[in-house]
Scaffold this motif. Structure first.
Motif, PDB file in Angstrom:
ATOM      1  N   PRO A 244      -1.413  13.389  -5.236  1.00 43.72           N
ATOM      2  CA  PRO A 244      -1.727  12.664  -6.479  1.00 43.72           C
ATOM      3  C   PRO A 244      -0.732  11.546  -6.775  1.00 43.72           C
ATOM      4  CG  PRO A 244      -1.953  15.026  -6.804  1.00 43.72           C
ATOM      5  CD  PRO A 244      -1.319  14.844  -5.468  1.00 43.72           C
ATOM      6  N   LEU A 245       0.568  11.789  -6.541  1.00 44.72           N
ATOM      7  CA  LEU A 245       1.564  10.749  -6.732  1.00 44.72           C
ATOM      8  C   LEU A 245       1.374   9.619  -5.723  1.00 44.72           C
ATOM      9  CD1 LEU A 245       2.971  13.576  -7.713  1.00 44.72           C
ATOM     10  CD2 LEU A 245       5.012  12.160  -7.777  1.00 44.72           C
ATOM     11  N   PHE A 246       1.071  10.002  -4.469  1.00 46.14           N
ATOM     12  CA  PHE A 246       0.837   9.011  -3.432  1.00 46.14           C
ATOM     13  C   PHE A 246      -0.325   8.111  -3.833  1.00 46.14           C
ATOM     14  CE2 PHE A 246       3.055   8.679   0.516  1.00 46.14           C
ATOM     15  CZ  PHE A 246       2.298   7.841   1.313  1.00 46.14           C
ATOM     16  N   ALA A 247      -1.405   8.719  -4.324  1.00 48.31           N
ATOM     17  CA  ALA A 247      -2.601   7.948  -4.674  1.00 48.31           C
ATOM     18  C   ALA A 247      -2.349   7.014  -5.852  1.00 48.31           C
ATOM     19  CB  ALA A 247      -3.754   8.903  -4.994  1.00 48.31           C
ATOM     20  N   LYS A 248      -1.656   7.513  -6.890  1.00 42.85           N
ATOM     21  CA  LYS A 248      -1.514   6.717  -8.113  1.00 42.85           C
ATOM     22  C   LYS A 248      -0.294   5.817  -8.107  1.00 42.85           C
ATOM     23  CE  LYS A 248      -1.855   7.050 -13.123  1.00 42.85           C
ATOM     24  NZ  LYS A 248      -2.123   7.934 -14.280  1.00 42.85           N
ATOM     25  N   GLU A 249       0.869   6.339  -7.724  1.00 40.30           N
ATOM     26  CA  GLU A 249       2.100   5.585  -7.872  1.00 40.30           C
ATOM     27  C   GLU A 249       2.356   4.626  -6.708  1.00 40.30           C
ATOM     28  OE1 GLU A 249       5.353   8.157  -8.711  1.00 40.30           O
ATOM     29  OE2 GLU A 249       4.373   9.095 -10.441  1.00 40.30           O
ATOM     30  N   ILE A 250       1.928   4.993  -5.511  1.00 39.94           N
ATOM     31  CA  ILE A 250       2.185   4.138  -4.354  1.00 39.94           C
ATOM     32  C   ILE A 250       1.031   3.173  -4.109  1.00 39.94           C
ATOM     33  CG2 ILE A 250       2.553   4.131  -1.850  1.00 39.94           C
ATOM     34  CD1 ILE A 250       4.153   6.680  -2.167  1.00 39.94           C
ATOM     35  N   PHE A 251      -0.211   3.675  -4.234  1.00 37.00           N
ATOM     36  CA  PHE A 251      -1.370   2.827  -3.955  1.00 37.00           C
ATOM     37  C   PHE A 251      -2.132   2.398  -5.203  1.00 37.00           C
ATOM     38  CE2 PHE A 251      -1.147   5.249   0.191  1.00 37.00           C
ATOM     39  CZ  PHE A 251      -0.561   4.199   0.882  1.00 37.00           C
ATOM     40  N   GLY A 304       5.338   9.346   5.313  1.00 36.52           N
ATOM     41  CA  GLY A 304       6.428   9.016   4.410  1.00 36.52           C
ATOM     42  C   GLY A 304       6.882   7.573   4.511  1.00 36.52           C
ATOM     43  N   VAL A 305       6.779   6.969   5.685  1.00 36.28           N
ATOM     44  CA  VAL A 305       7.237   5.586   5.856  1.00 36.28           C
ATOM     45  C   VAL A 305       6.100   4.585   5.729  1.00 36.28           C
ATOM     46  CG1 VAL A 305       9.156   6.319   7.313  1.00 36.28           C
ATOM     47  CG2 VAL A 305       6.992   5.656   8.381  1.00 36.28           C
ATOM     48  N   SER A 306       4.875   5.041   5.644  1.00 32.50           N
ATOM     49  CA  SER A 306       3.733   4.132   5.572  1.00 32.50           C
ATOM     50  C   SER A 306       3.677   3.439   4.210  1.00 32.50           C
ATOM     51  CB  SER A 306       2.424   4.902   5.812  1.00 32.50           C
ATOM     52  OG  SER A 306       1.308   4.064   5.577  1.00 32.50           O
ATOM     53  N   SER A 307       3.467   2.142   4.243  1.00 32.14           N
ATOM     54  CA  SER A 307       3.311   1.370   3.008  1.00 32.14           C
ATOM     55  C   SER A 307       1.914   0.778   2.873  1.00 32.14           C
ATOM     56  CB  SER A 307       4.345   0.233   2.964  1.00 32.14           C
ATOM     57  OG  SER A 307       4.196  -0.617   4.088  1.00 32.14           O
ATOM     58  N   SER A 308       1.045   1.112   3.815  1.00 36.27           N
ATOM     59  CA  SER A 308      -0.307   0.557   3.832  1.00 36.27           C
ATOM     60  C   SER A 308      -1.325   1.683   3.701  1.00 36.27           C
ATOM     61  CB  SER A 308      -0.551  -0.209   5.141  1.00 36.27           C
ATOM     62  OG  SER A 308      -1.927  -0.467   5.329  1.00 36.27           O
ATOM     63  N   LEU A 309      -2.303   1.485   2.834  1.00 32.42           N
ATOM     64  CA  LEU A 309      -3.360   2.475   2.689  1.00 32.42           C
ATOM     65  C   LEU A 309      -4.126   2.641   3.990  1.00 32.42           C
ATOM     66  CD1 LEU A 309      -5.168   4.347   0.996  1.00 32.42           C
ATOM     67  CD2 LEU A 309      -6.463   2.311   0.291  1.00 32.42           C
ATOM     68  N   TRP A 310      -4.386   1.544   4.667  1.00 30.22           N
ATOM     69  CA  TRP A 310      -5.196   1.615   5.894  1.00 30.22           C
ATOM     70  C   TRP A 310      -4.425   2.218   7.054  1.00 30.22           C
ATOM     71  CZ3 TRP A 310      -9.771   1.467   4.368  1.00 30.22           C
ATOM     72  CH2 TRP A 310     -10.157   0.658   3.293  1.00 30.22           C
ATOM     73  N   LEU A 311      -3.094   2.242   6.975  1.00 30.63           N
ATOM     74  CA  LEU A 311      -2.309   2.980   7.960  1.00 30.63           C
ATOM     75  C   LEU A 311      -2.219   4.450   7.588  1.00 30.63           C
ATOM     76  CD1 LEU A 311      -0.488   3.043  10.463  1.00 30.63           C
ATOM     77  CD2 LEU A 311       1.433   2.403   8.979  1.00 30.63           C
ATOM     78  N   SER A 312      -2.142   4.737   6.297  1.00 30.18           N
ATOM     79  CA  SER A 312      -2.042   6.126   5.841  1.00 30.18           C
ATOM     80  C   SER A 312      -3.304   6.920   6.139  1.00 30.18           C
ATOM     81  CB  SER A 312      -1.752   6.165   4.341  1.00 30.18           C
ATOM     82  OG  SER A 312      -0.528   5.544   4.043  1.00 30.18           O
ATOM     83  N   LEU A 316      -3.297  10.509   8.040  1.00 33.31           N
ATOM     84  CA  LEU A 316      -3.788  11.744   7.425  1.00 33.31           C
ATOM     85  C   LEU A 316      -4.830  12.431   8.298  1.00 33.31           C
ATOM     86  CD1 LEU A 316      -3.998  10.615   3.702  1.00 33.31           C
ATOM     87  CD2 LEU A 316      -2.656  12.538   4.572  1.00 33.31           C
ATOM     88  N   VAL A 317      -5.649  11.658   8.993  1.00 34.87           N
ATOM     89  CA  VAL A 317      -6.622  12.245   9.915  1.00 34.87           C
ATOM     90  C   VAL A 317      -5.902  13.009  11.024  1.00 34.87           C
ATOM     91  CG1 VAL A 317      -8.427  11.744  11.599  1.00 34.87           C
ATOM     92  CG2 VAL A 317      -8.415  10.545   9.399  1.00 34.87           C
ATOM     93  N   VAL A 318      -4.884  12.371  11.613  1.00 34.21           N
ATOM     94  CA  VAL A 318      -4.097  13.029  12.674  1.00 34.21           C
ATOM     95  C   VAL A 318      -3.388  14.262  12.121  1.00 34.21           C
ATOM     96  CG1 VAL A 318      -2.126  12.760  14.230  1.00 34.21           C
ATOM     97  CG2 VAL A 318      -3.804  10.918  14.007  1.00 34.21           C
ATOM     98  N   LEU A 319      -2.858  14.146  10.919  1.00 31.13           N
ATOM     99  CA  LEU A 319      -2.145  15.274  10.311  1.00 31.13           C
ATOM    100  C   LEU A 319      -3.073  16.462  10.108  1.00 31.13           C
ATOM    101  CD1 LEU A 319       0.356  16.485   9.024  1.00 31.13           C
ATOM    102  CD2 LEU A 319      -0.189  15.257   6.916  1.00 31.13           C
ATOM    103  N   GLY A 320      -4.260  16.211   9.552  1.00 33.12           N
ATOM    104  CA  GLY A 320      -5.213  17.299   9.376  1.00 33.12           C
ATOM    105  C   GLY A 320      -5.629  17.920  10.690  1.00 33.12           C
ATOM    106  N   PHE A 321      -5.835  17.089  11.712  1.00 30.45           N
ATOM    107  CA  PHE A 321      -6.217  17.556  13.049  1.00 30.45           C
ATOM    108  C   PHE A 321      -5.137  18.464  13.633  1.00 30.45           C
ATOM    109  CE2 PHE A 321      -6.273  16.952  17.675  1.00 30.45           C
ATOM    110  CZ  PHE A 321      -7.590  17.243  17.987  1.00 30.45           C
ATOM    111  N   ALA A 322      -3.884  18.017  13.577  1.00 30.08           N
ATOM    112  CA  ALA A 322      -2.796  18.773  14.201  1.00 30.08           C
ATOM    113  C   ALA A 322      -2.532  20.090  13.481  1.00 30.08           C
ATOM    114  CB  ALA A 322      -1.527  17.914  14.226  1.00 30.08           C
TER     115      ALA A 322
END
Length: 407
Positions: A244-251, A304-312, A316-322
């Motif tokens: 939720p913080l990632f969605a609202k405060e960063i993006f 944690g180091v991503s600053s782009s929504l399209w990179l994140s 997240l897809v890879v993270l869920g997969f792994a």
């Protein structure tokens, strides 16, 4: 049935699968709505961590005794009770949200109540699967299909919840979840198990618990898998409480972006479940889990180091997969290795490692993010997860080498 769906040839498992499919979609909707409601009321990362902590700490404290009960009593009857109680909890949440009476204290108390229910419900659900398939060889496929079901609903549920919350509010999500429990209750009433299944003589509770712990400690393969799952639960899976913080405060997004981000992780997990379901046996599964574990840590750090929504999104897809490969793969390895007399207790320990330790991770990660920021917290957690995965790989290679020497 095609090989990837062969467990569905069993009538009991097919009915159970259908009921759980509906119920889990509602569960994911409630989880997203509850987290977002807590954040909307407080805007605090600490409260988010506290809600996650309250919902899962009972599994850590009570889960082992839930496993003892699962081995002692009829698992279907236990599930009927736990699912009915979960429905009541969802209805109470819906009422509070509908009346705008919900407070952070209410959310924490209701999350704790659901956690107490799940301390018995989850080991029973994990253990009953072996009773639902006609052939034991179909058990790995049934476990993989369970993971597919969970993460297919995880893909749909958060996205739908985000839309519902943004348009009508959280109350409808809670109400839909309460209604979804009817499907699994009807499914449990419809399945037909052979007389006496799940009702075995057992030692007194404390002795039975000690026997289960000794069994896991003495089985190297089960012990190794449990330690890996525990490490990821402490270090990797708590990323979700920060979304939720990632969605609202960063993006700068709202509940819909939050649902989208969680849905991306769900899509990756769904792909991992499809991969596991397509496998015909467990050959090479240990090596696959060993590769996925450090990959999960790299993905958490990358987020944690991503600053782009399209990179994140792909991260997240890879993270869920792994994470899915690690957790569901370990579940499969454990369930195919465990003695059936200890299944409930061993699966309770698996549940404690996966869900029971998660509240500690959620609380610590939420507190760290509150003190140091979201990005540094994710990077540290990712690096630590990667180290845990590399240790698992090394231990598995050592075990394989010892087995080859012995032969």
């Amino acid at each position: 049935m095609p090989p990837s769906l062969r467990a569905l040839a069993s009538r009991n498992y097919r009915i159970y699968f259908a009921g759980q499919l509906v119920s889990l979609a509602g569960t994911w909707m409630q989880q997203i709505a509850m987290v977002w409601l807590a954040y909307r009321l407080t805007g605090s990362a600490f409260v988010l961590g506290a809600v996650g902590f309250a919902s899962q700490i009972p599994i850590l404290v009570l889960g082992a005794f839930g496993g003892v009960m699962t081995d002692r009593f009829d698992r279907r009857r236990l599930l009927l009770v736990t699912q009915a109680l979960s429905m009541a909890q969802a209805l109470l949440l819906a009422l509070l949200a509908w009346q705008n009476a919900a407070t952070p204290a209410h959310l924490i108390m209701l999350a704790f109540g659901l956690g107490c229910i799940n301390a018995l419900d989850v080991p029973a659900r994990q253990s009953i699967v072996v009773q639902l398939v006609n052939h034991r060889d179909d058990l790995p496929n049934a476990i993989a299909l369970n993971s597919f079901m969970m993460h297919a609903t995880r893909f749909v549920g958060p996205a739908l919840a985000g839309w519902v919350v943004a348009t009508t509010g959280e109350a409808l999500c809670f109400l839909l979840n309460a209604a979804s429990y009817l499907a699994v209750l009807l499914a449990l009433l419809a399945i037909r198990l052979p007389a006496g299944t799940g009702t075995r003589p057992s030692a007194p509770p404390l002795q039975a618990l000690r026997e289960g712990l000794a069994y896991c400690a003495g089985n190297r393969a089960i012990r190794s898998s449990l330690l890996l799952v525990a490490s990821l639960s402490l270090l990797a899976t708590p990323y979700a409480v920060l979304m939720p913080l990632f969605a609202k405060e960063i993006f700068g997004g709202d509940a819909r972006l939050f649902g989208l981000l969680m849905g991306c992780a769900g899509a990756g997990a769904l792909s991992g479940a499809v991969l596991l379901a397509s496998r015909t046996d467990t050959a090479g599964l240990t090596a696959l889990v060993g590769r996925a574990a450090p990959a999960a840590g790299v993905a958490v750090a990358g987020l944690g180091v991503s600053s782009s929504l399209w990179l994140s999104v792909p991260i997240l897809v890879v993270l869920g997969f792994a994470i899915l490969l690690c957790v569901a793969g370990s579940n499969t390895l454990i369930q195919t290795a465990v003695n059936n007399d200890f299944r409930g207790r061993v699966m309770a320990l698996f549940t404690m490692a996966f869900l029971g330790l998660a509240p500690i991770g959620s609380f610590v990660v939420g507190s760290a993010a509150h003190a140091f920021g979201v990005r540094p917290t994710l990077v540290v957690c990712g690096l630590a997860s990667c180290v845990a995965g590399l240790i698992y790989r090394r231990s598995q290679r050592a075990s394989q080498g010892a087995a080859e020497v012995a032969t």
